[in-house]
Scaffold this active site. Sequence first.
Site: not given
Length: 681
Positions: A126, A31, A417, A270, A479
């Site tokens: 990520p 990139h 979370e 990119h 759950h």
Amino acid sequence: MTFSDPQLDQLAVDVIRGLCMDMPEAAKCGHPGTGMALAPLAHVLHTRVMNYDASLPEWPDRDRFVLSCGHASVLLYSLLHLTGMGAESGQALTLDDLRQFRKLGSRTPGHPERGHSPGIEVTTGPLGAGVSNGVGMGIAERWLRARFGEDLTNHYTFVLCSDGDLMEGISHEAASLAGHLGLGRLIYVYDDNHISIDGVTELSLSDDAGLRFESYGWHVDRVGEIANDLDALEAALNRAKAVTDKPSLIILRSHIGFPAPKKTDTSSAHGEPLGAAEVSATKAILGLPDEPFVIPDSVRDAYFVAGRRGSEARRTWEARYAVYDGHGNEADEAAFTAAMNGTGLPGWASHLPTFEVGTKVATRKASGTVLAALADAVPGLVGGGADLTGNTGTKLPGDHNSAAHPEARQVYFGVREHGMGGIMNGLAAHGGTIPVGGTFFVFADYMRGAIRLAAISGLKVIYSFTHDSVGLGEDGPTHQPIEHLASLRAMPGLSVIRPADANETAVAWKVALEHEGPTALILSRQDLPVLAETAAHAASGLPRGAYVLLDNPEADVTLLGTGSEVAVCLAAVALLEAQGIAARVVSMPSWNLFVEESPAYQHVVLPADIPCVAVEAASSFGWDRWADAVVAIDHFGASGAGDALLDEFGINPSHVAAIAASVVDEWFDDEDLEEDSEEGE
């Protein structure tokens, strides 16, 4: 030579752009465009604004630089090489390292990886991860500064992020908490280049990032088209540094691939090399030689000096640290040293509580008791729960962390979370803290990306994952974790421990705090009996991953349990004995720890000459590695009382005994057949 001449500054920027083209060109992938566009910003940060010392990259009071848009790794590698980061210890990236970009075994992988080279603070790639890591670093910096004083901690965290970072949900979670906490030493630059892999960002994005961050409580500076104006960039960064009561977002309009004549502002700039012809044309515009990896001596010399701009500040800090006495409090001095080393105070393990045999305690509650008992003995413990603090046993003594109480160790992460996981990674990567975070085990799914990066990076974080099975009861299958243990056990670098009772839980905490990497504690909602067998053997057995709880030299079968199912195995022994079957019981709280043991020890714990039946209220996936049969749950749960569900799904002593008896019959029938066959021959 120093950067006192504007022409030398510009040449340095253009050299960075050249390297950002050359690396992907040599690798035939990568990139280049973002690095080319942001070369001026990176230059200003590393030569004018950031306080660091390339001769000692791990100096604790350095400014941190996080490249959240990790696909632009060529930019970071260029700066690490040019500044000679770690050269004095022989660890600096060489020009050959840049030439080996993305090649097997190189120190310049496709995305930055913590530990591969000095100066890489976190592993990114990520998208959104670095955004959340920066928030963790900001919390750590402010907590250390408030707890131990500005003489020891007084620095900034700079984060470079892209449109992709801000699209990912984790960035919203982390930015919201950062604004709420008023983290004034955080400075983010948003590279608003309007380009993503699919094309222009307008294909999928129309929100106003500035308004969004202002609503989070950030200071926002829309600086516009100054991506090539070094002085204006410096001024914007300094304005952000002056804002001390809230984090800052600088929105910078750049042009990806600039100044490539055909590739500027294109999606191809990119995600792929520019191509030889475009590289040559661009270097002609920049006035660079049409050769790869050219760095003039003037640029190299000036950068080496710039990389050591902070050496005097670092030496002054070392002098302050050498005489630091905790402002007359020797306990503070010891606490700071322990926090920075990621350890407890001398003798910290003696603070581990023990639990009375015969009582019943949920392992989540036992974990909370252990955490509270260790708070003073392990000064770096910082963290809390994702709106589940009491439920997960993650309450630390004192106030909660806030602008009013920056010294407090309790962080209320809110229902975030994924953000919590990324923030924990930043806390650990910064140093000075051992982050703890809790949520229901099923919601580990939300934070899996952050857990994976912690495992890749070897970050010392501790997860308190509670409500670990259908035993949690009425909340139902949404759950109730089924596949989660198998999933996390499959992750390299993550230590997974599911303790059988309160005393195993205490030992599990000791193992987690001594482990140089992430640990997931898998804990029960329901009360579990405190076992005499663990009280006698857990201290030596749990660190080995599996150990014999109940032995019998005449055993016909081994019952192998984890967590709440260990008590079920022990109860099944008497039922088997009534049938004339002798059983032994093994507790296996951690697969990964057991794998590290010698084959000889593994054979003692799980002898091969008798069958083994594993019992776990979760998926059977993977248990064939250790057991000949498995009592497990290979379907989703249901809503109902926890005890009723466990009984309904066969996690009870009578069903375990029945399965074990069947396995024993089959095992010894097969042996008899083999013997008869041998005699016939």
